[in-house]
Design an enzyme around this catalytic site. Structure first.
Site, PDB file in Angstrom:
ATOM      1  N   GLU A   1       4.598 -10.068 -12.600  1.00 22.98           N
ATOM      2  CA  GLU A   1       5.232 -10.325 -11.243  1.00 22.98           C
ATOM      3  C   GLU A   1       3.990  -9.835 -10.517  1.00 22.98           C
ATOM      4  OE1 GLU A   1       8.832  -8.361 -10.299  1.00 22.98           O
ATOM      5  OE2 GLU A   1      10.044  -9.322 -12.126  1.00 22.98           O
TER       6      GLU A   1
ATOM      7  N   ASP B   1      11.070  -0.855  -1.787  1.00 23.51           N
ATOM      8  CA  ASP B   1      10.305  -0.377  -2.640  1.00 23.51           C
ATOM      9  C   ASP B   1      10.313   1.375  -2.552  1.00 23.51           C
ATOM     10  OD1 ASP B   1       9.155  -2.402  -4.390  1.00 23.51           O
ATOM     11  OD2 ASP B   1       8.657  -3.292  -2.501  1.00 23.51           O
TER      12      ASP B   1
END
Length: 244
Positions: free
Chosen positions: A34, A45
């Site tokens: 990814e 995140d």
């Protein structure tokens, strides 16, 4: 054979390292990758991947540059490549134009965690199908069985099972949430399940893949890129230590 999927942010450690990192990920035995599209507000995140986004943006990474870099490795990096990012920059670039470029540079699929499934069904799914791109939805331990089946029906490529409802790299990610992994393994899903968030080493990888088809490593790998001047050697050692 359990699949190892490695996430890294495009444009780190230096702007033009994306292709080199991708090549090393493939050479070291990962099954899929990814590639993160840097964004100024990566809400899902944790601090390490936020740091990577900041560095990549400072380095000058843009979607346009990323597609140029991906075009250069199209024929040499042949394991599936997934682009992961946030919806806003993709819409600014132009959603259909983005998908067309993905097809041109050999992208396997997309993960856009903030794309609502309803919008996907109404508007975006057809565009993705037109360019033969997979789209991967995320599920969490809090997602009901009914919704997991719904998201699985919309997904293709794989289903991303977030190990816990936290940000990436969270130390408290509960990898051994057995009820959740059991639940997923017993549902009649059409996609393979890949577990992500909090996997750091071979032991973690083996733990989550006892009841799933693959594991996704992001934060721990990005940390290797950020912390080591000899990152090329360290990348190989790290991935080999998990797959070996």
């Amino acid at each position: 054979m359990k699949k190892l999927n490695i996430y890294f942010t495009a444009g780190i450690p230096m702007l033009n390292d994306t292709g080199k990192v991708a090549q090393l990920v493939q050479e070291s035995g990962a099954d899929m990758m990814e590639i993160g599209i840097p964004y100024s507000d990566p809400v899902a995140d944790g601090p390490i991947i936020q740091q990577a986004h900041d560095l990549a943006l400072k380095n000058g990474m843009t979607i346009k540059i990323l597609f140029e870099q991906l075009a250069e490795i199209k024929d040499t990096v042949t394991i599936p490549k997934v682009l992961m990012g946030y919806l806003n920059p993709v819409i600014q670039f132009g959603f259909e134009k983005f998908c067309q470029k993905c097809k041109e540079v050999g992208i396997y699929g997309l993960i856009l965690p903030d794309l609502p499934p309803v919008e996907f069904e109404k508007k975006y799914g057809e565009i993705l199908k037109k360019y033969n791109l997979n789209f991967i939805f995320l599920v969490t331990p809090e997602t009901s069985n009914e919704r997991i089946l719904y998201l699985d029906s919309l997904s293709s490529g794989f289903l991303y099972a977030v190990s816990s409802s936290s940000t990436t790299g969270n130390e408290s990610s509960n990898l051994t949430n057995e009820d959740y992994l059991n639940r997923l393994s017993q549902l009649p899903l059409k996609n393979s399940v890949y577990v992500g968030f909090g996997i750091k080493n071979k032991n973690d990888f083996e733990l989550v893949t006892e009841k799933s088809q693959g594991g996704i490593i992001g934060t721990a790998f990005v940390n290797v890129l950020l912390q080591n001047t000899d990152w090329e050697q360290k990348v190989k050692q790290y991935i080999t230590s998990i797959k070996g």
